[in-house]
Design a protein around this motif. Structure first.
Motif, PDB file in Angstrom:
ATOM      1  N   ARG A   1      -3.408  15.685  -8.220  1.00 25.87           N
ATOM      2  CA  ARG A   1      -3.216  17.010  -8.900  1.00 25.87           C
ATOM      3  C   ARG A   1      -2.956  17.772  -7.966  1.00 25.87           C
ATOM      4  N   GLU A   2      -3.653  17.880  -6.997  1.00 28.54           N
ATOM      5  CA  GLU A   2      -3.518  18.793  -5.593  1.00 28.54           C
ATOM      6  C   GLU A   2      -2.197  18.496  -4.887  1.00 28.54           C
ATOM      7  N   ILE A   3      -1.949  17.384  -4.764  1.00 27.31           N
ATOM      8  CA  ILE A   3      -0.549  16.900  -4.145  1.00 27.31           C
ATOM      9  C   ILE A   3       0.503  17.516  -4.885  1.00 27.31           C
ATOM     10  N   PHE A   4       0.391  17.170  -6.362  1.00 29.82           N
ATOM     11  CA  PHE A   4       1.443  17.834  -7.042  1.00 29.82           C
ATOM     12  C   PHE A   4       1.798  19.156  -6.791  1.00 29.82           C
ATOM     13  N   ARG A   5       0.427  20.041  -6.792  1.00 27.18           N
ATOM     14  CA  ARG A   5       0.499  21.468  -6.564  1.00 27.18           C
ATOM     15  C   ARG A   5       1.263  21.905  -5.386  1.00 27.18           C
ATOM     16  N   VAL A   6       0.903  21.196  -4.188  1.00 23.15           N
ATOM     17  CA  VAL A   6       1.423  21.751  -2.944  1.00 23.15           C
ATOM     18  C   VAL A   6       2.733  21.051  -2.614  1.00 23.15           C
ATOM     19  N   LEU A   7       3.330  20.155  -3.292  1.00 22.24           N
ATOM     20  CA  LEU A   7       4.783  19.588  -3.023  1.00 22.24           C
ATOM     21  C   LEU A   7       5.703  20.683  -3.524  1.00 22.24           C
ATOM     22  N   ALA A   8       6.804  20.820  -2.415  1.00 22.29           N
ATOM     23  CA  ALA A   8       8.011  21.698  -2.765  1.00 22.29           C
ATOM     24  C   ALA A   8       8.713  20.897  -3.923  1.00 22.29           C
ATOM     25  N   ASP A   9       9.865  21.625  -4.809  1.00 27.85           N
ATOM     26  CA  ASP A   9      10.281  21.273  -5.946  1.00 27.85           C
ATOM     27  C   ASP A   9      11.094  19.920  -5.284  1.00 27.85           C
ATOM     28  N   ASP A  10      11.636  19.931  -3.948  1.00 28.73           N
ATOM     29  CA  ASP A  10      12.524  18.692  -3.678  1.00 28.73           C
ATOM     30  C   ASP A  10      11.710  17.946  -2.867  1.00 28.73           C
ATOM     31  N   GLY A  11      10.202  18.018  -3.031  1.00 26.64           N
ATOM     32  CA  GLY A  11       9.470  17.228  -2.160  1.00 26.64           C
ATOM     33  C   GLY A  11       8.992  15.956  -2.743  1.00 26.64           C
TER      34      GLY A  11
ATOM     35  N   VAL B   1      -4.788 -23.125  -5.950  1.00 26.09           N
ATOM     36  CA  VAL B   1      -4.006 -22.998  -7.371  1.00 26.09           C
ATOM     37  C   VAL B   1      -3.309 -21.720  -7.178  1.00 26.09           C
ATOM     38  N   ARG B   2      -3.291 -20.826  -6.089  1.00 26.55           N
ATOM     39  CA  ARG B   2      -2.377 -19.645  -5.970  1.00 26.55           C
ATOM     40  C   ARG B   2      -1.811 -19.633  -4.534  1.00 26.55           C
ATOM     41  N   ILE B   3      -1.048 -18.858  -4.492  1.00 32.48           N
ATOM     42  CA  ILE B   3      -0.035 -18.732  -3.304  1.00 32.48           C
ATOM     43  C   ILE B   3      -0.409 -17.339  -2.463  1.00 32.48           C
ATOM     44  N   LYS B   4      -0.348 -17.413  -1.237  1.00 25.99           N
ATOM     45  CA  LYS B   4      -0.508 -16.009  -0.497  1.00 25.99           C
ATOM     46  C   LYS B   4      -0.011 -14.780  -0.914  1.00 25.99           C
ATOM     47  N   ASP B   5      -0.567 -13.804  -0.989  1.00 27.33           N
ATOM     48  CA  ASP B   5      -0.013 -12.622  -1.239  1.00 27.33           C
ATOM     49  C   ASP B   5       0.450 -11.894  -0.072  1.00 27.33           C
ATOM     50  N   SER B   6       1.655 -11.482  -0.038  1.00 27.93           N
ATOM     51  CA  SER B   6       2.021 -10.751   1.466  1.00 27.93           C
ATOM     52  C   SER B   6       3.034  -9.424   1.125  1.00 27.93           C
ATOM     53  N   VAL B   7       2.845  -8.853  -0.224  1.00 27.70           N
ATOM     54  CA  VAL B   7       3.675  -7.704  -0.491  1.00 27.70           C
ATOM     55  C   VAL B   7       2.578  -6.515  -1.131  1.00 27.70           C
ATOM     56  N   GLU B   8       2.995  -5.518  -0.723  1.00 28.19           N
ATOM     57  CA  GLU B   8       2.194  -4.474  -0.984  1.00 28.19           C
ATOM     58  C   GLU B   8       3.147  -3.259  -1.689  1.00 28.19           C
ATOM     59  N   HIS B   9       2.843  -2.679  -2.654  1.00 24.56           N
ATOM     60  CA  HIS B   9       3.682  -1.643  -3.404  1.00 24.56           C
ATOM     61  C   HIS B   9       3.750  -0.195  -2.580  1.00 24.56           C
ATOM     62  N   VAL B  10       4.806   0.322  -2.546  1.00 28.59           N
ATOM     63  CA  VAL B  10       5.001   1.596  -2.140  1.00 28.59           C
ATOM     64  C   VAL B  10       5.639   2.315  -3.106  1.00 28.59           C
ATOM     65  N   TRP B  11       4.752   3.210  -4.046  1.00 28.75           N
ATOM     66  CA  TRP B  11       5.599   4.079  -4.949  1.00 28.75           C
ATOM     67  C   TRP B  11       5.963   5.386  -4.374  1.00 28.75           C
ATOM     68  N   TRP B  12       7.420   5.679  -4.571  1.00 27.39           N
ATOM     69  CA  TRP B  12       8.251   6.615  -4.123  1.00 27.39           C
ATOM     70  C   TRP B  12       8.126   7.816  -5.482  1.00 27.39           C
ATOM     71  N   LEU B  13       7.459   8.779  -5.339  1.00 28.85           N
ATOM     72  CA  LEU B  13       7.248   9.633  -6.549  1.00 28.85           C
ATOM     73  C   LEU B  13       7.833  11.040  -6.068  1.00 28.85           C
ATOM     74  N   SER B  14       8.085  11.872  -7.123  1.00 30.50           N
ATOM     75  CA  SER B  14       8.684  13.036  -6.782  1.00 30.50           C
ATOM     76  C   SER B  14       8.335  14.171  -7.822  1.00 30.50           C
ATOM     77  N   LYS B  15       8.192  15.366  -7.401  1.00 29.61           N
ATOM     78  CA  LYS B  15       7.832  16.629  -8.376  1.00 29.61           C
ATOM     79  C   LYS B  15       8.979  16.941  -9.245  1.00 29.61           C
ATOM     80  N   THR B  16      10.400  16.736  -8.891  1.00 32.87           N
ATOM     81  CA  THR B  16      11.249  16.881  -9.861  1.00 32.87           C
ATOM     82  C   THR B  16      12.227  15.422  -9.732  1.00 32.87           C
TER      83      THR B  16
END
Length: 324
Positions: free
Chosen positions: A89-99, A159-174
């Motif tokens: 919530r604080e990150i959303f508030r401080v972000l510029a509209d094009d941030g 019974v499972r394979i190695k996990d080698s990927v991490e998510h990177v969410w690119w979010l924006s205010k607008t």
């Protein structure tokens, strides 16, 4: 007590921008450089010191909701979304509209079974549906340094394979954050160079894609990177991952007898997004700064930065990022 770090002056920095410590309302930095400031404390409170719409990029990697507790602190999967939303919530508030808000978050396994948790997907949905962020794009960090865990399912029962990927969410205010993929172009592949030399015939493929006579042109200066962050930052991540033992930060920590942060991401990860999403002089904030890789890269690229960290020992060691 404020400490001044003797850091190199970034040659491209725009000098008419306000120093980040002037934006923080009556909060004393733990240390500062010519273009950045690091703060000790809970970023839920520290973020409140920043003015509305003052940040161009929030880039961070908070503690993941892992099955086993880590020394740097991590919240349970059941509580993760509720725990993280006040920060967001604080990150959303401080972000510029094009941030933009770029969040690196790893997945997790459910206890007792070889099945995956959905906590990070639930978080992304909450950020969009509850707080109003827009999902600009989902990206993926290929991290070859990840251990083959949980050992019971991967290396014992097999019974499972190695996990080698991490998510990177690119979010924006607008829906229209500032971005320019020309800043992160990659060298053309050998196949593309071959096509440019040989030429292609205009055609419509069975898939419906229209191949025009300009398909083989390479005047753009490079190829557009994909959302799988592998080729873009291969030299660092494929060779060293995020656990290099001989980088300057690690070596200085060992020399000083200071604890090394155990969950560092490679510098190429923030570098890619800082180049893609910001201009020189823009402000980059990391609310979970750890060893302050993002701040170091922001300064190197001529951006201002603010780092926030709850644990003093990690913030103390992060100063080595900025020594000459």
């Amino acid at each position: 007590m404020t400490m001044i770090v003797d850091a190199p002056q970034p040659s491209l920095f725009t000098t008419d921008r306000t120093h980040p410590k002037e934006l923080m309302r009556d909060v004393e930095p733990f240390y500062e450089t010519s273009v950045g400031a690091a703060y000790l404390g809970d970023s839920r409170e520290l973020l409140k010191a920043l003015p509305d719409s003052s940040v161009n990029l929030a880039f961070t990697s908070p503690p993941y909701a892992l099955h086993f507790k880590k020394e740097y602190g991590n919240v349970s999967k059941a509580d993760y979304v509720e725990w993280f939303l006040p920060f967001a919530r604080e990150i959303f508030r401080v972000l510029a509209d094009d941030g933009s808000f770029v969040l690196n978050i790893g997945g997790s396994w459910n206890p007792g079974t070889p099945t995956r948790s959905l906590y990070h997907y639930k978080l992304m949905i909450a950020l969009v549906e509850e707080l109003g962020f827009h999902l600009a794009q989902e990206c993926y960090w290929y991290n070859p340094a990840k251990m083959p865990v949980p050992a019971e399912w991967v290396t014992v029962r097999r019974v499972r394979i190695k996990d080698s990927v991490e998510h990177v969410w690119w979010l924006s205010k607008t829906p229209f954050p500032k971005a320019d993929n020309r800043r992160v172009l990659r060298p053309y592949s050998a196949d593309m160079l071959r096509l440019a030399k040989k030429g292609v015939k205009a055609a419509v493929r069975p898939s419906g894609h229209n191949i025009t006579s300009s398909f083989d042109k390479i005047e753009s200066g490079g190829s557009i990177p994909s959302n799988v962050l592998e080729d873009q930052i291969a030299n660092e991540m494929l060779i060293a991952g995020n656990n290099s033992a001989n980088d300057p930060y690690t070596m200085r920590c060992k020399e000083a007898g200071i604890k090394i942060h155990p969950a560092r991401f490679p510098s190429a990860l923030p570098e890619f997004f800082i180049k893609l999403l910001t201009d020189e002089g823009d402000l980059v904030v990391d609310p979970f700064t750890g060893s302050n890789t993002a701040g170091m890269i922001a300064e190197r690229l001529g951006r201002r930065w603010v780092g926030m960290e709850l644990l003093e020992e990690y913030l103390e060691a992060s100063q080595f990022r900025f020594s000459a």
